[in-house]
Scaffold this motif. Structure first.
Motif, PDB file in Angstrom:
ATOM      1  N   UNK A 142       0.848  -1.189   0.000  1.00  0.00           N
ATOM      2  CA  UNK A 142       0.000   0.000   0.000  1.00  0.00           C
ATOM      3  C   UNK A 142       0.889   1.245   0.000  1.00  0.00           C
ATOM      4  N   UNK A 143       0.265   2.423   0.029  1.00  0.00           N
ATOM      5  CA  UNK A 143       1.026   3.662  -0.142  1.00  0.00           C
ATOM      6  C   UNK A 143       2.055   3.877   0.964  1.00  0.00           C
ATOM      7  N   UNK A 144       1.821   3.258   2.140  1.00  0.00           N
ATOM      8  CA  UNK A 144       2.787   3.398   3.247  1.00  0.00           C
ATOM      9  C   UNK A 144       3.722   2.185   3.360  1.00  0.00           C
ATOM     10  N   UNK A 145       3.711   1.350   2.341  1.00  0.00           N
ATOM     11  CA  UNK A 145       4.676   0.258   2.306  1.00  0.00           C
ATOM     12  C   UNK A 145       4.251  -1.016   3.012  1.00  0.00           C
ATOM     13  N   UNK A 146       2.978  -1.104   3.419  1.00  0.00           N
ATOM     14  CA  UNK A 146       2.519  -2.299   4.136  1.00  0.00           C
ATOM     15  C   UNK A 146       2.099  -3.403   3.167  1.00  0.00           C
ATOM     16  N   UNK A 147       2.412  -4.634   3.539  1.00  0.00           N
ATOM     17  CA  UNK A 147       1.955  -5.814   2.803  1.00  0.00           C
ATOM     18  C   UNK A 147       1.074  -6.649   3.734  1.00  0.00           C
ATOM     19  N   UNK A 148       0.108  -7.309   3.172  1.00  0.00           N
ATOM     20  CA  UNK A 148      -0.717  -8.247   3.922  1.00  0.00           C
ATOM     21  C   UNK A 148       0.125  -9.504   4.203  1.00  0.00           C
ATOM     22  N   UNK A 149       0.226  -9.885   5.478  1.00  0.00           N
ATOM     23  CA  UNK A 149       1.123 -10.994   5.854  1.00  0.00           C
ATOM     24  C   UNK A 149       0.700 -12.309   5.183  1.00  0.00           C
ATOM     25  N   UNK A 150      -0.582 -12.622   5.219  1.00  0.00           N
ATOM     26  CA  UNK A 150      -1.035 -13.895   4.626  1.00  0.00           C
ATOM     27  C   UNK A 150      -0.797 -13.924   3.119  1.00  0.00           C
ATOM     28  N   UNK A 151      -1.017 -12.765   2.484  1.00  0.00           N
ATOM     29  CA  UNK A 151      -0.780 -12.688   1.040  1.00  0.00           C
ATOM     30  C   UNK A 151       0.711 -12.857   0.743  1.00  0.00           C
ATOM     31  N   UNK A 152       1.556 -12.222   1.574  1.00  0.00           N
ATOM     32  CA  UNK A 152       2.998 -12.395   1.387  1.00  0.00           C
ATOM     33  C   UNK A 152       3.381 -13.872   1.501  1.00  0.00           C
ATOM     34  N   UNK A 153       2.864 -14.543   2.544  1.00  0.00           N
ATOM     35  CA  UNK A 153       3.222 -15.953   2.764  1.00  0.00           C
ATOM     36  C   UNK A 153       2.793 -16.799   1.563  1.00  0.00           C
ATOM     37  N   UNK A 154       1.570 -16.543   1.061  1.00  0.00           N
ATOM     38  CA  UNK A 154       1.058 -17.339  -0.074  1.00  0.00           C
ATOM     39  C   UNK A 154       1.888 -17.086  -1.329  1.00  0.00           C
ATOM     40  N   UNK A 155       2.160 -15.817  -1.609  1.00  0.00           N
ATOM     41  CA  UNK A 155       2.876 -15.495  -2.851  1.00  0.00           C
ATOM     42  C   UNK A 155       4.345 -15.886  -2.782  1.00  0.00           C
ATOM     43  N   UNK A 156       4.952 -15.717  -1.618  1.00  0.00           N
ATOM     44  CA  UNK A 156       6.349 -16.151  -1.472  1.00  0.00           C
ATOM     45  C   UNK A 156       6.411 -17.681  -1.594  1.00  0.00           C
ATOM     46  N   UNK A 157       5.422 -18.361  -1.020  1.00  0.00           N
ATOM     47  CA  UNK A 157       5.370 -19.828  -1.098  1.00  0.00           C
ATOM     48  C   UNK A 157       5.284 -20.302  -2.535  1.00  0.00           C
ATOM     49  N   UNK A 158       4.495 -19.568  -3.331  1.00  0.00           N
ATOM     50  CA  UNK A 158       4.350 -19.926  -4.751  1.00  0.00           C
ATOM     51  C   UNK A 158       5.670 -19.733  -5.503  1.00  0.00           C
ATOM     52  N   UNK A 159       6.593 -18.955  -4.922  1.00  0.00           N
ATOM     53  CA  UNK A 159       7.915 -18.761  -5.514  1.00  0.00           C
ATOM     54  C   UNK A 159       8.981 -19.574  -4.780  1.00  0.00           C
TER      55      UNK A 159
END
Ligand code: HQG
Length: 183
Positions: free
Chosen positions: A28-45
């Motif tokens: 988001x504009x302040x640099x925040x990422x959703x933790x669950x989304x990060x875990x899912x997308x990093x996992x896919x990589x």
């Protein structure tokens, strides 16, 4: 920290500071990422994070690089970004003296034009010399510059303190830099 944890901490740093698109993540504009989304997308990589691991990496980061939101749902890097985000930090009065760790090979250029933010969003300054030595060593033979931050502030130049205690400003003009006796 194990080597595997160090690697995952570095990758978290890379994604949150520089390349969220590497795993298809949007901050988001302040640099925040959703933790669950990060875990899912990093996992896919192929990067195996869990919520417990992320909490551990946040807690154990030697420089306190990351912060979880109060509700624990979001994460961001405390500083060091090259992507255009707004940390929404309030200007604060700095101590009279701050230090910048750099490498001797940059000395000529810094003498001519002062410190600029290069690829990041701010010039990074440390409260103490020891930290500045460590920061400078990442680039070569370390060179620690004394920055007259109080004087800059008196000239109306804004300073910010990141959540991990790193001091930030836009640029440091040569007249506010004191050089070591030999360097
Ligand atoms: C130099 C780390 C030539 C500047 C640290 C530095 C920090 C110039 C390099 C954070 C210059 C940029 C940031 C000029 C500045 N001519 N060189 N006019 N102005 N420079 O990595 O401050 O471990 O972007 O002196 O702890 O080294 O990554 O900035 O040597 O807080 O978490 O250009 O990164 O944290 O290098 O480090 P960087 P930095 P992490």
């Amino acid at each position: 920290m194990t080597d595997q944890h160090k690697k995952l901490s570095k990758f978290l740093s890379l994604v949150l500071r520089h390349e969220p698109q590497a795993i298809g993540l949007t901050l988001d504009a302040q640099g925040w990422a959703d933790v669950d989304e990060f875990i899912a997308k990093a996992g896919a990589h192929g990067k195996p994070y869990s919520r417990a691991l992320i909490e551990q990496l946040v807690r154990d980061s030697d420089k306190q690089r990351f912060k979880l939101s109060d509700d624990g749902l979001r994460i961001r890097a405390n500083q060091g970004h090259s992507i255009d985000i707004d940390l929404a930090l309030q200007p604060v009065e700095p101590p009279a003296s701050l230090y910048h760790g750099t490498a001797t090979r940059f000395a000529g250029s810094i003498r001519r034009s002062g410190l600029d933010k290069r690829s990041r969003q701010h010039v990074h300054l440390s409260l103490d010399r020891d930290t500045a030595v460590k920061v400078g060593s990442r680039h070569g033979t370390p060179l620690v510059l004394h920055v007259r931050a109080g004087e800059m502030h008196a000239h109306g130049i804004a300073f910010y303190r990141a959540d991990n205690g790193v001091w930030l400003t836009d640029a440091v003009a040569p007249q506010f830099i004191d050089w070591p006796a030999r360097g």
